[in-house]
Design an enzyme around this catalytic site. Structure first.
Site, PDB file in Angstrom:
ATOM      1  N   HIS A 204      47.587  63.914  44.138  1.00  0.00           N
ATOM      2  CA  HIS A 204      47.737  65.114  43.285  1.00  0.00           C
ATOM      3  C   HIS A 204      46.380  65.307  42.602  1.00  0.00           C
ATOM      4  CE1 HIS A 204      50.269  67.598  40.348  1.00  0.00           C
ATOM      5  NE2 HIS A 204      49.179  67.393  39.629  1.00  0.00           N
ATOM      6  N   CYS A 237      46.915  71.310  32.927  1.00  0.00           N
ATOM      7  CA  CYS A 237      47.880  70.767  31.981  1.00  0.00           C
ATOM      8  C   CYS A 237      47.409  71.107  30.568  1.00  0.00           C
ATOM      9  CB  CYS A 237      47.992  69.247  32.165  1.00  0.00           C
ATOM     10  SG  CYS A 237      49.019  68.468  30.905  1.00  0.00           S
TER      11      CYS A 237
END
Ligand code: HMG
Ligand code: MG
Length: 299
Positions: A204, A237
């Site tokens: 990821h 994020c």
């Protein structure tokens, strides 16, 4: 020829950091279009606090209105039992827990220590086993932490193994701030695969420094066959300041097809999805492959 699994995280990781509220209908259209071009795992939303991540406040509406395609898995993020129960009530049958290899990031992101995060996950694993729900596991900050700096591969291996032993079917290794390089990814995998079989690992990679596709190649050469990506390279994020989106799914698919891998994804169709979402967000497609293929169409 072999198969690579792609976990499309655009509707969740891709949109969670967007400041403008995105209509639920747009999110549903995005998810549907992703399924239509052949993506078989589409991370849909998060059952987290809407105060912390306002963009996912419509998680229940998204899951309840989702038109499921046969053979497609729609995982959702669940940080605690409450999130799990809400996700189940909304119809989720695959969830993901997310831990961190860095204490500071764990505190900032989910407001507890790494140890406490496992205590919160424990009832999720218990319920999931009874409910026949699959649980994916994430480890964030596998290369470095925005608050603590470099993170030792040893720490990543410990958290990854713990998630595996707790019952996760797969461990996604998150380079949350996208600072990894092929060299750091090789060192990381060398250590983590001593404890977690390579077949259980997913990559990821956020693309902050433009290294994500190179990192996939390094991981692929070491046997990793599952990668997370986000259409159009959307994402980031909110608790990892400055970090950009994930590896763009179209960049990933372009490279994998050239390596002779089968992904089941229609690349031109995927670029249309990237263009759709870019238009909705009011900005151009960010990915290199997306931009190149779109330019080719008009030349
Ligand atoms: P907490 O403060 O420890 O929990 O938060 P709490 O039980 O004390 O509750 C605090 C507030 O959250 C309360 O609301 C609860 O009702 C609410 P308030 O009274 O303040 O309005 N709450 C919830 N609401 C909805 N659903 C729930 C839930 N639980 C509590 N399940 C918590 C803990 C984890 C909930 C909070 O810190 C949170 O929501 N954090 C957001 C984390 C997040 O979504 N981060 C982004 C995703 S992770 C990521 O992007 C990395 C990844 O992509 C991999 C990588 O790139 O590395 C996966
Ligand atoms: Mg991420």
């Amino acid at each position: 020829m072999s198969d690579v699994r792609i976990v499309e995280v655009g509707p969740r990781d891709g949109l969670q950091n967007e400041k403008q509220p995105i209509p639920t209908t747009t999110k549903l259209a995005l998810i549907d279009k992703l399924g239509a071009v052949g993506l078989r795992e589409i991370e849909t939303t998060s059952f987290v606090s809407p105060r912390r991540i306002p963009q996912v406040a419509d998680h229940t509406a998204v899951m309840k209105s989702l038109v499921r395609r046969p053979g497609v898995r729609y995982p959702v993020l669940t940080p605690n039992l409450r999130g799990y129960q809400n996700a189940r009530e909304a119809g989720a049958d695959c969830v993901a827990v997310f831990a961190s290899a860095s204490e500071a990031f764990s505190q900032k992101n989910i407001e507890c220590s790494i140890e406490e995060s496992f205590a919160r996950f424990a009832p999720i694993f218990e319920h999931a086993a009874k409910d026949g729900v699959e649980v994916r596991g994430y480890v964030s900050c596998v290369v470095a932490c925005p608050y603590e700096g470099p993170v030792a591969a040893e720490k990543v291996a410990v958290v990854a193994k713990r998630l595996l032993d707790a019952g996760c079917y797969e461990i996604s290794l998150g380079d949350t701030i996208g600072v990894g390089t092929p060299a750091t990814v090789e060192l990381l995998l060398e250590r983590v695969t001593k404890d977690v079989p390579v077949g259980k690992i997913a990559g990821h990679f956020h693309d902050t420094y433009g290294m994500a596709v190179a990192n996939v190649y390094a991981a692929w050469r070491l046997g990793v066959r599952t990668f997370d990506a986000s259409v159009g390279g959307l994402g980031g994020c909110p608790y990892a300041k400055g970090a950009t989106g994930n590896l763009a799914t179209e960049d990933l698919v372009y490279m994998l097809h050239d390596l002779g891998e089968t992904t089941g994804v229609d690349l031109e169709g995927l670029v249309d999805v990237a263009a759709f979402m870019a238009k909705e967000l009011g900005r151009p497609v960010q990915s290199r492959v997306g931009r190149a293929l779109l330019a080719k169409r008009t030349s």
